[in-house]
Design an enzyme around this catalytic site. Structure first.
Site, PDB file in Angstrom:
ATOM      1  N   ARG A 164       0.611 -11.166  -6.590  1.00  0.00           N
ATOM      2  CA  ARG A 164       1.362 -11.472  -5.356  1.00  0.00           C
ATOM      3  C   ARG A 164       2.793 -11.901  -5.692  1.00  0.00           C
ATOM      4  O   ARG A 164       3.736 -11.545  -4.990  1.00  0.00           O
ATOM      5  CB  ARG A 164       0.652 -12.578  -4.544  1.00  0.00           C
ATOM      6  CG  ARG A 164      -0.729 -12.220  -4.021  1.00  0.00           C
ATOM      7  CD  ARG A 164      -0.742 -11.219  -2.901  1.00  0.00           C
ATOM      8  NE  ARG A 164       0.026 -11.607  -1.746  1.00  0.00           N
ATOM      9  CZ  ARG A 164       0.021 -10.932  -0.586  1.00  0.00           C
ATOM     10  NH1 ARG A 164      -0.733  -9.837  -0.441  1.00  0.00           N
ATOM     11  NH2 ARG A 164       0.758 -11.318   0.423  1.00  0.00           N
ATOM     12  N   GLU A 223     -12.261  -5.777  -1.876  1.00  0.00           N
ATOM     13  CA  GLU A 223     -11.367  -4.616  -1.958  1.00  0.00           C
ATOM     14  C   GLU A 223     -11.653  -3.792  -3.211  1.00  0.00           C
ATOM     15  O   GLU A 223     -11.573  -2.563  -3.185  1.00  0.00           O
ATOM     16  CB  GLU A 223      -9.907  -5.083  -1.926  1.00  0.00           C
ATOM     17  CG  GLU A 223      -9.531  -5.674  -0.570  1.00  0.00           C
ATOM     18  CD  GLU A 223      -8.112  -6.215  -0.520  1.00  0.00           C
ATOM     19  OE1 GLU A 223      -7.381  -6.144  -1.532  1.00  0.00           O
ATOM     20  OE2 GLU A 223      -7.715  -6.704   0.557  1.00  0.00           O
ATOM     21  N   HIS A 230       0.449  -3.003  -2.076  1.00  0.00           N
ATOM     22  CA  HIS A 230      -0.486  -3.964  -1.489  1.00  0.00           C
ATOM     23  C   HIS A 230      -1.096  -4.775  -2.625  1.00  0.00           C
ATOM     24  O   HIS A 230      -1.315  -4.251  -3.713  1.00  0.00           O
ATOM     25  CB  HIS A 230      -1.623  -3.247  -0.742  1.00  0.00           C
ATOM     26  CG  HIS A 230      -2.833  -4.120  -0.523  1.00  0.00           C
ATOM     27  ND1 HIS A 230      -2.918  -4.990   0.525  1.00  0.00           N
ATOM     28  CD2 HIS A 230      -3.954  -4.300  -1.266  1.00  0.00           C
ATOM     29  CE1 HIS A 230      -4.078  -5.663   0.432  1.00  0.00           C
ATOM     30  NE2 HIS A 230      -4.711  -5.253  -0.645  1.00  0.00           N
ATOM     31  N   ARG A 256       8.814  -5.307  -4.514  1.00  0.00           N
ATOM     32  CA  ARG A 256       9.282  -4.908  -3.185  1.00  0.00           C
ATOM     33  C   ARG A 256      10.811  -4.951  -3.089  1.00  0.00           C
ATOM     34  O   ARG A 256      11.418  -4.102  -2.437  1.00  0.00           O
ATOM     35  CB  ARG A 256       8.612  -5.769  -2.111  1.00  0.00           C
ATOM     36  CG  ARG A 256       7.172  -5.307  -1.846  1.00  0.00           C
ATOM     37  CD  ARG A 256       6.388  -6.288  -1.020  1.00  0.00           C
ATOM     38  NE  ARG A 256       5.151  -5.725  -0.483  1.00  0.00           N
ATOM     39  CZ  ARG A 256       4.161  -6.461   0.012  1.00  0.00           C
ATOM     40  NH1 ARG A 256       4.251  -7.781   0.032  1.00  0.00           N
ATOM     41  NH2 ARG A 256       3.070  -5.885   0.481  1.00  0.00           N
ATOM     42  N   PHE A 286       1.185  -3.570  15.011  1.00  0.00           N
ATOM     43  CA  PHE A 286       1.634  -2.585  14.020  1.00  0.00           C
ATOM     44  C   PHE A 286       0.485  -1.828  13.366  1.00  0.00           C
ATOM     45  O   PHE A 286       0.707  -1.026  12.452  1.00  0.00           O
ATOM     46  CB  PHE A 286       2.497  -3.269  12.941  1.00  0.00           C
ATOM     47  CG  PHE A 286       1.810  -4.417  12.229  1.00  0.00           C
ATOM     48  CD1 PHE A 286       0.906  -4.194  11.195  1.00  0.00           C
ATOM     49  CD2 PHE A 286       2.088  -5.733  12.595  1.00  0.00           C
ATOM     50  CE1 PHE A 286       0.274  -5.244  10.551  1.00  0.00           C
ATOM     51  CE2 PHE A 286       1.450  -6.798  11.951  1.00  0.00           C
ATOM     52  CZ  PHE A 286       0.548  -6.543  10.919  1.00  0.00           C
ATOM     53  N   TYR A 338      -7.852  -2.050   6.354  1.00  0.00           N
ATOM     54  CA  TYR A 338      -6.965  -2.990   7.052  1.00  0.00           C
ATOM     55  C   TYR A 338      -7.597  -3.505   8.357  1.00  0.00           C
ATOM     56  O   TYR A 338      -6.874  -3.897   9.275  1.00  0.00           O
ATOM     57  CB  TYR A 338      -5.612  -2.335   7.323  1.00  0.00           C
ATOM     58  CG  TYR A 338      -4.643  -2.402   6.155  1.00  0.00           C
ATOM     59  CD1 TYR A 338      -4.232  -3.627   5.632  1.00  0.00           C
ATOM     60  CD2 TYR A 338      -4.112  -1.255   5.580  1.00  0.00           C
ATOM     61  CE1 TYR A 338      -3.338  -3.708   4.579  1.00  0.00           C
ATOM     62  CE2 TYR A 338      -3.207  -1.330   4.514  1.00  0.00           C
ATOM     63  CZ  TYR A 338      -2.834  -2.562   4.025  1.00  0.00           C
ATOM     64  OH  TYR A 338      -1.932  -2.646   2.984  1.00  0.00           O
ATOM     65  N   THR A 393       6.393  -9.736   1.960  1.00  0.00           N
ATOM     66  CA  THR A 393       5.970  -8.549   2.719  1.00  0.00           C
ATOM     67  C   THR A 393       7.173  -7.730   3.177  1.00  0.00           C
ATOM     68  O   THR A 393       7.173  -6.505   3.083  1.00  0.00           O
ATOM     69  CB  THR A 393       5.145  -8.987   3.949  1.00  0.00           C
ATOM     70  OG1 THR A 393       4.071  -9.822   3.509  1.00  0.00           O
ATOM     71  CG2 THR A 393       4.584  -7.793   4.694  1.00  0.00           C
ATOM     72  N   ASN A 404       6.470  -0.681   2.221  1.00  0.00           N
ATOM     73  CA  ASN A 404       6.806  -1.790   1.319  1.00  0.00           C
ATOM     74  C   ASN A 404       6.145  -1.687  -0.057  1.00  0.00           C
ATOM     75  O   ASN A 404       5.896  -2.694  -0.716  1.00  0.00           O
ATOM     76  CB  ASN A 404       6.541  -3.151   2.003  1.00  0.00           C
ATOM     77  CG  ASN A 404       5.094  -3.368   2.371  1.00  0.00           C
ATOM     78  OD1 ASN A 404       4.246  -2.516   2.119  1.00  0.00           O
ATOM     79  ND2 ASN A 404       4.797  -4.513   2.948  1.00  0.00           N
TER      80      ASN A 404
HETATM   81  P1  ATP Z   1      -0.431  -6.049   2.034  1.00  0.00           P
HETATM   82  O1  ATP Z   1      -1.677  -6.503   2.767  1.00  0.00           O
HETATM   83  O2  ATP Z   1      -0.083  -4.608   2.323  1.00  0.00           O
HETATM   84  O3  ATP Z   1      -0.476  -6.401   0.593  1.00  0.00           O
HETATM   85  P2  ATP Z   1       0.926  -8.401   2.818  1.00  0.00           P
HETATM   86  O4  ATP Z   1      -0.333  -9.090   2.428  1.00  0.00           O
HETATM   87  O5  ATP Z   1       2.195  -8.848   2.164  1.00  0.00           O
HETATM   88  O6  ATP Z   1       0.812  -6.848   2.586  1.00  0.00           O
HETATM   89  P3  ATP Z   1       0.011  -8.486   5.547  1.00  0.00           P
HETATM   90  O7  ATP Z   1       0.354  -9.594   6.463  1.00  0.00           O
HETATM   91  O8  ATP Z   1      -1.368  -8.420   4.971  1.00  0.00           O
HETATM   92  O9  ATP Z   1       1.119  -8.468   4.381  1.00  0.00           O
HETATM   93  O10 ATP Z   1       0.305  -7.125   6.309  1.00  0.00           O
HETATM   94  C1  ATP Z   1      -0.252  -5.893   5.879  1.00  0.00           C
HETATM   95  C2  ATP Z   1       0.792  -4.811   6.015  1.00  0.00           C
HETATM   96  O11 ATP Z   1       1.090  -4.618   7.388  1.00  0.00           O
HETATM   97  C3  ATP Z   1       2.124  -5.149   5.366  1.00  0.00           C
HETATM   98  O12 ATP Z   1       2.196  -4.753   4.011  1.00  0.00           O
HETATM   99  C4  ATP Z   1       3.118  -4.385   6.203  1.00  0.00           C
HETATM  100  O13 ATP Z   1       3.261  -3.050   5.726  1.00  0.00           O
HETATM  101  C5  ATP Z   1       2.460  -4.360   7.555  1.00  0.00           C
HETATM  102  N1  ATP Z   1       3.047  -5.412   8.389  1.00  0.00           N
HETATM  103  C6  ATP Z   1       2.814  -6.726   8.317  1.00  0.00           C
HETATM  104  N2  ATP Z   1       3.525  -7.405   9.228  1.00  0.00           N
HETATM  105  C7  ATP Z   1       4.230  -6.468   9.899  1.00  0.00           C
HETATM  106  C8  ATP Z   1       5.155  -6.504  10.970  1.00  0.00           C
HETATM  107  N3  ATP Z   1       5.502  -7.664  11.560  1.00  0.00           N
HETATM  108  N4  ATP Z   1       5.672  -5.332  11.386  1.00  0.00           N
HETATM  109  C9  ATP Z   1       5.332  -4.173  10.827  1.00  0.00           C
HETATM  110  N5  ATP Z   1       4.461  -4.055   9.802  1.00  0.00           N
HETATM  111  C10 ATP Z   1       3.912  -5.191   9.355  1.00  0.00           C
HETATM  112 MG    MG Z   2      -2.226  -8.472   3.137  1.00  0.00          MG
END
Ligand code: ATP
Ligand code: MG
Length: 137
Positions: free
Chosen positions: A85, A126, A115, A102, A57, A49, A91, A112
């Protein structure tokens, strides 16, 4: 034929819904090209990440991702990245469309359930982060 990476996160593994989530992928026409259950180290989660390293966060996200085992899977099929997706939903599970993973299995934006890679370039990176070529069939 496209490949993408899915992670079933610690919350969903703890809930014992790994099979139900993998079934969503197969029922949508995606194939499982590789899968394994692993426990991420802090270094693993921080590297995976890294794109979010400056976000407020980030530490909570890393702590959560190492709080228990995850199931990492290479999904394969037509439009696999976008299809995964769609199956995942938004998210924030409170905003996820009914019938998405989700919406059905996740509790909060932190926990959530899944990923999924968000671009083909990220998918390739990845997949190679977790799997060697000979593990992918
Ligand atoms: P992922 O990468 O886990 O598939 P995503 O692509 O839907 O999720 P991202 O924007 O990449 O969302 O964020 C990665 C992860 O960080 C999210 O899955 C969530 O758990 C966490 N996250 C994202 N935005 C927030 C936020 N505003 N507050 C808390 N946690 C967050
Ligand atoms: Mg993501």
């Amino acid at each position: 034929m496209e490949q993408t990476l899915s992670i079933i996160k610690p919350d969903a593994v703890a809930k014992n819904v790994v099979g139900k989530i993998l079934d969503r992928f197969e029922s949508a026409g995606l194939r499982i090209a590789a899968t394994k259950k692993i426990k991420l180290s802090r270094e693993d989660a921080e590297a995976f990440y890294a794109v979010h390293a400056q976000r407020p966060f980030f530490k909570d996200l890393v702590d959560f991702m190492i709080s228990g085992p995850v199931v990492v899977t290479v999904l394969e099929g037509k439009d696999a990245m976008a299809k995964n997706r769609d199956l995942m939903g938004a998210t924030n599970p409170k905003e996820a469309a009914p019938g998405t993973i989700r919406a059905d299995f996740a509790e909060s934006i932190d926990a959530n359930a899944v990923h999924g890679s968000d671009s083909l370039e990220n998918a390739a990176n990845e997949i190679s982060f977790f799997f060697s070529q000979r593990e992918i069939c």
